[in-house]
Design a protein around this motif. Sequence first.
Motif, PDB file in Angstrom:
ATOM      1  N   GLU A  89       0.836  -1.209   0.000  1.00 19.78           N
ATOM      2  CA  GLU A  89       0.000   0.000   0.000  1.00 19.78           C
ATOM      3  C   GLU A  89       0.868   1.256   0.000  1.00 19.78           C
ATOM      4  O   GLU A  89       0.550   2.240  -0.681  1.00 19.78           O
ATOM      5  CB  GLU A  89      -0.923  -0.004   1.221  1.00 19.78           C
ATOM      6  CG  GLU A  89      -2.034  -1.046   1.145  1.00 19.78           C
ATOM      7  CD  GLU A  89      -2.884  -1.073   2.395  1.00 19.78           C
ATOM      8  OE1 GLU A  89      -2.441  -0.502   3.433  1.00 19.78           O
ATOM      9  OE2 GLU A  89      -3.984  -1.665   2.365  1.00 19.78           O
ATOM     10  N   ALA A  90       1.962   1.225   0.758  1.00 17.16           N
ATOM     11  CA  ALA A  90       2.878   2.370   0.800  1.00 17.16           C
ATOM     12  C   ALA A  90       3.556   2.567  -0.550  1.00 17.16           C
ATOM     13  O   ALA A  90       3.702   3.700  -1.025  1.00 17.16           O
ATOM     14  CB  ALA A  90       3.925   2.175   1.893  1.00 17.16           C
TER      15      ALA A  90
ATOM     16  N   LEU B 278       3.011  13.287   4.506  1.00 21.67           N
ATOM     17  CA  LEU B 278       2.811  11.921   4.028  1.00 21.67           C
ATOM     18  C   LEU B 278       3.932  11.007   4.506  1.00 21.67           C
ATOM     19  O   LEU B 278       3.684   9.862   4.923  1.00 21.67           O
ATOM     20  CB  LEU B 278       2.731  11.907   2.500  1.00 21.67           C
ATOM     21  CG  LEU B 278       1.416  12.406   1.892  1.00 21.67           C
ATOM     22  CD1 LEU B 278       1.558  12.580   0.390  1.00 21.67           C
ATOM     23  CD2 LEU B 278       0.285  11.426   2.214  1.00 21.67           C
ATOM     24  N   VAL B 279       5.157  11.494   4.447  1.00 15.14           N
ATOM     25  CA  VAL B 279       6.302  10.701   4.905  1.00 15.14           C
ATOM     26  C   VAL B 279       6.160  10.379   6.398  1.00 15.14           C
ATOM     27  O   VAL B 279       6.356   9.231   6.821  1.00 15.14           O
ATOM     28  CB  VAL B 279       7.629  11.451   4.654  1.00 15.14           C
ATOM     29  CG1 VAL B 279       8.783  10.770   5.394  1.00 15.14           C
ATOM     30  CG2 VAL B 279       7.936  11.496   3.164  1.00 15.14           C
ATOM     31  N   LEU B 280       5.809  11.386   7.191  1.00 17.69           N
ATOM     32  CA  LEU B 280       5.667  11.178   8.635  1.00 17.69           C
ATOM     33  C   LEU B 280       4.500  10.245   8.951  1.00 17.69           C
ATOM     34  O   LEU B 280       4.566   9.455   9.902  1.00 17.69           O
ATOM     35  CB  LEU B 280       5.478  12.523   9.336  1.00 17.69           C
ATOM     36  CG  LEU B 280       6.704  13.449   9.319  1.00 17.69           C
ATOM     37  CD1 LEU B 280       6.358  14.788   9.938  1.00 17.69           C
ATOM     38  CD2 LEU B 280       7.874  12.806  10.050  1.00 17.69           C
ATOM     39  N   LYS B 281       3.436  10.342   8.148  1.00 19.45           N
ATOM     40  CA  LYS B 281       2.282   9.462   8.356  1.00 19.45           C
ATOM     41  C   LYS B 281       2.678   8.011   8.116  1.00 19.45           C
ATOM     42  O   LYS B 281       2.300   7.121   8.899  1.00 19.45           O
ATOM     43  CB  LYS B 281       1.161   9.859   7.391  1.00 19.45           C
ATOM     44  CG  LYS B 281      -0.127   9.070   7.584  1.00 19.45           C
ATOM     45  CD  LYS B 281      -0.753   9.349   8.936  1.00 19.45           C
ATOM     46  CE  LYS B 281      -2.075   8.622   9.090  1.00 19.45           C
ATOM     47  NZ  LYS B 281      -2.655   8.823  10.446  1.00 19.45           N
ATOM     48  N   GLU B 282       3.459   7.774   7.057  1.00 16.45           N
ATOM     49  CA  GLU B 282       3.917   6.412   6.788  1.00 16.45           C
ATOM     50  C   GLU B 282       4.929   5.957   7.847  1.00 16.45           C
ATOM     51  O   GLU B 282       4.978   4.777   8.202  1.00 16.45           O
ATOM     52  CB  GLU B 282       4.562   6.346   5.387  1.00 16.45           C
ATOM     53  CG  GLU B 282       3.608   6.655   4.247  1.00 16.45           C
ATOM     54  CD  GLU B 282       2.413   5.728   4.214  1.00 16.45           C
ATOM     55  OE1 GLU B 282       2.622   4.496   4.209  1.00 16.45           O
ATOM     56  OE2 GLU B 282       1.270   6.219   4.226  1.00 16.45           O
ATOM     57  N   TYR B 283       5.705   6.894   8.345  1.00 10.86           N
ATOM     58  CA  TYR B 283       6.721   6.570   9.349  1.00 10.86           C
ATOM     59  C   TYR B 283       6.080   6.096  10.653  1.00 10.86           C
ATOM     60  O   TYR B 283       6.672   5.320  11.409  1.00 10.86           O
ATOM     61  CB  TYR B 283       7.600   7.787   9.607  1.00 10.86           C
ATOM     62  CG  TYR B 283       8.735   7.540  10.577  1.00 10.86           C
ATOM     63  CD1 TYR B 283       9.727   6.605  10.288  1.00 10.86           C
ATOM     64  CD2 TYR B 283       8.811   8.236  11.781  1.00 10.86           C
ATOM     65  CE1 TYR B 283      10.771   6.373  11.169  1.00 10.86           C
ATOM     66  CE2 TYR B 283       9.846   8.008  12.677  1.00 10.86           C
ATOM     67  CZ  TYR B 283      10.825   7.082  12.365  1.00 10.86           C
ATOM     68  OH  TYR B 283      11.857   6.841  13.240  1.00 10.86           O
ATOM     69  N   GLU B 284       4.857   6.554  10.922  1.00  9.85           N
ATOM     70  CA  GLU B 284       4.137   6.102  12.111  1.00  9.85           C
ATOM     71  C   GLU B 284       3.910   4.594  12.085  1.00  9.85           C
ATOM     72  O   GLU B 284       3.776   3.950  13.127  1.00  9.85           O
ATOM     73  CB  GLU B 284       2.788   6.828  12.220  1.00  9.85           C
ATOM     74  CG  GLU B 284       2.900   8.296  12.574  1.00  9.85           C
ATOM     75  CD  GLU B 284       1.543   8.971  12.626  1.00  9.85           C
ATOM     76  OE1 GLU B 284       0.533   8.302  12.300  1.00  9.85           O
ATOM     77  OE2 GLU B 284       1.482  10.159  12.970  1.00  9.85           O
ATOM     78  N   LEU B 285       3.866   4.026  10.859  1.00 11.00           N
ATOM     79  CA  LEU B 285       3.659   2.584  10.702  1.00 11.00           C
ATOM     80  C   LEU B 285       4.971   1.817  10.705  1.00 11.00           C
ATOM     81  O   LEU B 285       4.972   0.584  10.656  1.00 11.00           O
ATOM     82  CB  LEU B 285       2.896   2.306   9.402  1.00 11.00           C
ATOM     83  CG  LEU B 285       1.520   2.970   9.272  1.00 11.00           C
ATOM     84  CD1 LEU B 285       0.935   2.711   7.890  1.00 11.00           C
ATOM     85  CD2 LEU B 285       0.581   2.458  10.365  1.00 11.00           C
ATOM     86  N   GLY B 286       6.081   2.564  10.727  1.00 12.14           N
ATOM     87  CA  GLY B 286       7.388   1.921  10.757  1.00 12.14           C
ATOM     88  C   GLY B 286       8.309   2.456   9.679  1.00 12.14           C
ATOM     89  O   GLY B 286       7.858   2.950   8.638  1.00 12.14           O
ATOM     90  N   ILE B 287       9.603   2.359   9.910  1.00 14.07           N
ATOM     91  CA  ILE B 287      10.594   2.869   8.972  1.00 14.07           C
ATOM     92  C   ILE B 287      10.534   2.126   7.633  1.00 14.07           C
ATOM     93  O   ILE B 287      10.750   2.706   6.566  1.00 14.07           O
ATOM     94  CB  ILE B 287      12.016   2.781   9.578  1.00 14.07           C
ATOM     95  CG1 ILE B 287      13.035   3.426   8.646  1.00 14.07           C
ATOM     96  CG2 ILE B 287      12.380   1.331   9.858  1.00 14.07           C
ATOM     97  CD1 ILE B 287      12.849   4.908   8.431  1.00 14.07           C
TER      98      ILE B 287
END
Length: 218
Positions: free
Chosen positions: A8-9, A143-152
Motif C-alpha cells: 500500500e505504501a 505523508l512521509v511522517l504518516k507512513e513513518y508512524e507505521l514503521g521505517i
Amino acid sequence: MLTIEVFEALLLGFSVGLTGALVPGPMLFATIEISLKKGWLAGPQVVFGHILVEAVLYVLILLGAASFVDSGIISIIFFIGGLSLLVFGLLTLKEARATASSALISQDSSGLKLISNPVLIGLVTSVSNPYFWIWWLTAGGALVLKEYELGILIAMAYMLGHWTADLGWFTAISGSFGRGKTLLSHKMHRYILYTCGVFLVIFGLYFMLNYNHSIHLS
C-alpha cells in the motif's frame, strides 16, 4: 499484514510521485533538452540527481528539521531558485542559437559544459524549484511522517514507490526524445531547444517576481 502495508505504501508513493512528475516543470524541460544530446540514459541520470536531493530531505523530515523552515526562507528559495532557472534557461537558449550556425555543439564552451551533466541538472532543477520545497515541507513531509508512524520500512517503501514513478516517467521522456533525435531535422532540434529554454526562463522570472508573494507555511 506487513506485506500488505508495504504494498500500500509503494502504491501510494507511486501514485503521488507520478502525479507530481506529470506536471510540467523545469525538470521536464531540462530532461527533454539534455536527452537530445545524451540519449535515453539522460532521464535516469536526471532522476538520480533529483533523488539525491529528496533523500536528504527525507532524512531531515524524519529528524524534524522541516519545522524550522518559515515563510521568509521560502521567499529566499523563490528568488535564488528563480535566478538559477533563469541562468539555466539563458544557457539553453545560447546553445539553441549555437546550433543555428553549426550542426555540432561545441562542448568546450564553459557555459554549455555546465548544463551537460544530467545528474547535476536533476539536482539543480530540483533545488531551484520553490514549489518542490513547498511540497516537501508541507504535504510531502506530512505523508512521509504518516507512513513513518507505521514503521521505517513503510516509510522507505513510500519513497521507493515515489522514486519509481519519477524514474519511469522521465526515462520514458528521455527515451522518446533520445530515440527521436536521429529523426529530427537540424531546424526542429533547434526549435525544441528554444522552447525548453524559453520555458525555463519563464519559470525563473515567475519565481523571482513572486518571491514576496510566496506561499506561507502553516
